[in-house]
Design a protein around this motif. Structure first.
Motif, mmCIF file in Angstrom:
data_model
loop_
_atom_site.group_PDB
_atom_site.id
_atom_site.type_symbol
_atom_site.label_atom_id
_atom_site.label_comp_id
_atom_site.label_asym_id
_atom_site.label_seq_id
_atom_site.Cartn_x
_atom_site.Cartn_y
_atom_site.Cartn_z
ATOM 1 N N THR A 228 0.854 -1.188 0.000
ATOM 2 C CA THR A 228 0.000 0.000 0.000
ATOM 3 C C THR A 228 0.890 1.239 0.000
ATOM 4 N N GLY A 233 0.874 -4.126 3.738
ATOM 5 C CA GLY A 233 -0.285 -4.273 4.603
ATOM 6 C C GLY A 233 -0.797 -5.696 4.635
ATOM 7 N N PRO A 277 -8.730 -4.488 5.370
ATOM 8 C CA PRO A 277 -7.434 -4.337 6.042
ATOM 9 C C PRO A 277 -7.454 -4.933 7.450
ATOM 10 N N PRO A 281 -2.127 0.261 9.113
ATOM 11 C CA PRO A 281 -1.673 0.446 7.724
ATOM 12 C C PRO A 281 -0.154 0.387 7.630
ATOM 13 N N GLY A 282 0.323 -0.362 6.651
ATOM 14 C CA GLY A 282 1.754 -0.466 6.444
ATOM 15 C C GLY A 282 2.497 -1.329 7.435
ATOM 16 N N GLY A 284 1.797 -4.650 7.965
ATOM 17 C CA GLY A 284 1.284 -5.983 7.691
ATOM 18 C C GLY A 284 2.213 -7.095 8.093
#
Length: 551
Positions: A228, A233, A277, A281-282, A284
């Motif tokens: 992402t 993610g 999701p 975020p970011g 993952g």
């Protein structure tokens, strides 16, 4: 008519109607950890695993592997995987007995250990279907990073109903989860992934890209990694969307594998697949690590189970096969081989059960146990899974040419063993993870030494081996040397942990043989080279199944 030349003599009878739970080390671990409440469940499942009916199902599931149907007769894309009915029968038993995610909704003390014991006894029957069972177990802690999703899906993941078929997940009675991380250009380096996820504006994302290995593609939902704007993610991807249409997941082909043939492994093309999701975020990779830790536990359990299955076959065959005037298991050199296999098997079992117990305590908030699990699981995954292939080869050899024949079941065991060393990070990945834990989480080392030092003073060879580990740690300060030492360190740490557990909890003959050979240096590294003076008789007596139908 049977001719004289075809009279069957000097062959072992079929090994059937035994119990895979008929093992002192396993039952002692349950009682030691306060899990006697689960012993009846484990014993019942172990007895079922040893029946002829289940052995037949295991054979059929592998001999008739899954087939991919990408289109129906009219040309519509369906992306279905067809399995032999035996696969579904095995999966049904596993789910009904809670080998999947059931422990996450069970507040009884030791629920994860009891589940581990059941996974151990049942996977001895057929290990391939353990893959989706293990991933479903591991999906729950990762999914909890997003409470809203967990609230919807966790009850269905933990449900004891196997509900196979392509339908919207939230309409089913129970769910199976898969994982979709590996890409051809990255392999274990998931940060090199190129699959992309783009926000759709409604809280969902659209994923596009290719996954080189996606385990169990017939699962209901998957945890997938995709890039992402914020970084890699983690996403929840259903096979079927809420409106009943297939999601944009195209099954390109099934892998033609060395072993694990009953289970489908696939390449998947994501084409604007709808995904939700999971986690920050970011972040993952961090989210998925919890899933990886749980599946690594099952790799250790699976390798230990394979060792026990191979040992059982070797004990059975050599007890009934005569050569040079007496049964094979009465001949000194064969007894040395069998005892050595038994020591390796028990060491793997006690470590696997201890790691499972650490999961229970970590879930209860014990920070020390969480730290121990972090480091010991990486070292245990490296060593126990490495030993699985060597153990399978030697157990097969105990049957001679009979073991090389498919009907014996030993080739299936032999083909399966390397997978568990590769899955969730091959040897180098696991060894480097030991270094990572030591460098980033100092509490792990304190927890590790607290565990092994619980046996301090009980065996001089163990004490010396623990001191050698402390000495090795000092050399890690030189970065160039650290990676070159990673495998040696992971091996030594696993061995001293096994030694400490055996000295404290196992039969003295087993502990003595382990410390003399694996820690004391009185070993030729090939099975059957135990030092003189160890009590082979006591080791073999402990290893032999006692139930009806045993050896």
């Amino acid at each position: 008519m049977t001719t004289v030349t075809h009279e069957v003599l000097n062959q072992a009878p079929p090994l059937t109607d035994f119990s895979t739970a008929d093992e002192p080390a396993l039952l002692e671990a349950l009682r030691r950890e306060g899990c006697a409440w689960g012993e009846a469940e484990v014993s019942a499942l172990g007895a079922l695993a040893g029946t002829q009916a289940v052995q037949d199902q295991a054979r059929w599931a592998e001999e008739q592997p899954p087939r991919l149907h990408t289109h129906d007769r009219y040309g519509h894309r369906i992306d279905e995987v067809a399995f032999h009915p035996a696969w579904h029968q095995l999966m049904t038993v596993a789910v009904e007995h809670g080998l999947h995610a059931a422990p996450w909704s069970d507040d009884r003390p030791g629920a994860h250990l009891v589940r581990a014991a059941k996974f151990y006894v049942w996977s001895q029957a057929e290990p391939g279907h353990g893959c989706p069972i293990s991933m479903t177990y591991a999906a729950v802690p990762a999914l909890r990073a997003t409470p809203d999703l967990a609230a919807q899906y966790e009850p269905l993941l933990a449900a004891r109903t196997y509900d196979f078929g392509l339908r919207p997940p939230l309409t089913k009675a129970g769910l199976i989860a898969g994982m979709s991380m590996t890409e051809k250009q990255g392999g274990s380096d998931v940060r090199a992934n190129t699959t992309r996820a783009v926000p759709a504006g409604d809280g969902t994302y659209r994923i596009t890209g290719h996954k080189w290995f996606t385990s169990a593609p017939m699962s209901d939902v998957f945890l997938a990694l995709a890039r992402t704007a914020e970084g890699i993610g983690c996403f929840l991807v259903p096979r079927v969307l809420p409106d009943g249409t297939l999601n944009g997941m195209r099954l390109m082909r099934l892998k033609d594998k060395l072993g694990n043939r009953s289970n489908a492994s696939s390449e998947i093309e994501y084409d604007e697949a709808v995904a939700w999701p999971v986690g920050e975020p970011g972040r993952g990779v961090r989210t998925i690590v919890e899933m990886v830790n749980m599946t690594r536990l099952d790799c250790v359990l699976g390798s230990a189970a394979g060792m026990r299955a191979g040992l059982r076959q070797a004990l059975h065959h050599t007890a009934h096969r005569r050569a040079f005037g007496r049964e094979l298991d009465q001949q000194p050199l064969m007894r040395a081989v069998l005892a050595d296999l038994a020591v390796e098997s028990e060491a793997a079992t006690v470590l696997a059960m201890r790691l499972a117990a650490a999961v229970d305590r970590a879930q209860a908030g014990d920070a020390g146990e969480a730290a121990l699990r972090r480091l010991a699981l990486a070292a245990g995954k490296y060593w126990v899974c490495k030993r699985g292939s060597t153990h399978a080869a030697e157990a097969l050899e105990c049957l001679g040419g009979n073991g090389y024949v498919e009907e014996s079941g030993m080739p299936r065991l032999y083909r399966e063993a390397p997978l568990l060393s590769i899955w969730e990070g091959s040897g180098n990945v696991a060894a480097l993870d030991v270094l990572r834990a030591l460098g980033k989480e100092p509490a792990c080392l304190d927890a590790f030494f607290a565990e092994v030092d619980a046996a301090a003073g009980a065996d001089r060879r163990l004490d010396a081996a623990v001191a050698s580990v402390r000495g090795m740690l000092g050399a890690l300060a030189v970065p160039e040397r650290a990676q070159l030492m990673a495998r040696s360190l992971a091996e030594r740490m696993a061995l001293v942990l096994q030694g400490s557990l055996l000295v404290r909890h196992s039969h003295p003959a087993v502990a003595d043989a382990f410390c003399a050979s694996r820690l004391g240096g009185e070993w030729g590294h090939a099975f059957g080279t135990l030092p003189t003076g160890v009590d082979l008789g006591a080791i073999l007596e402990r290893a032999r199944p006692k139930a009806a139908g045993g050896v």
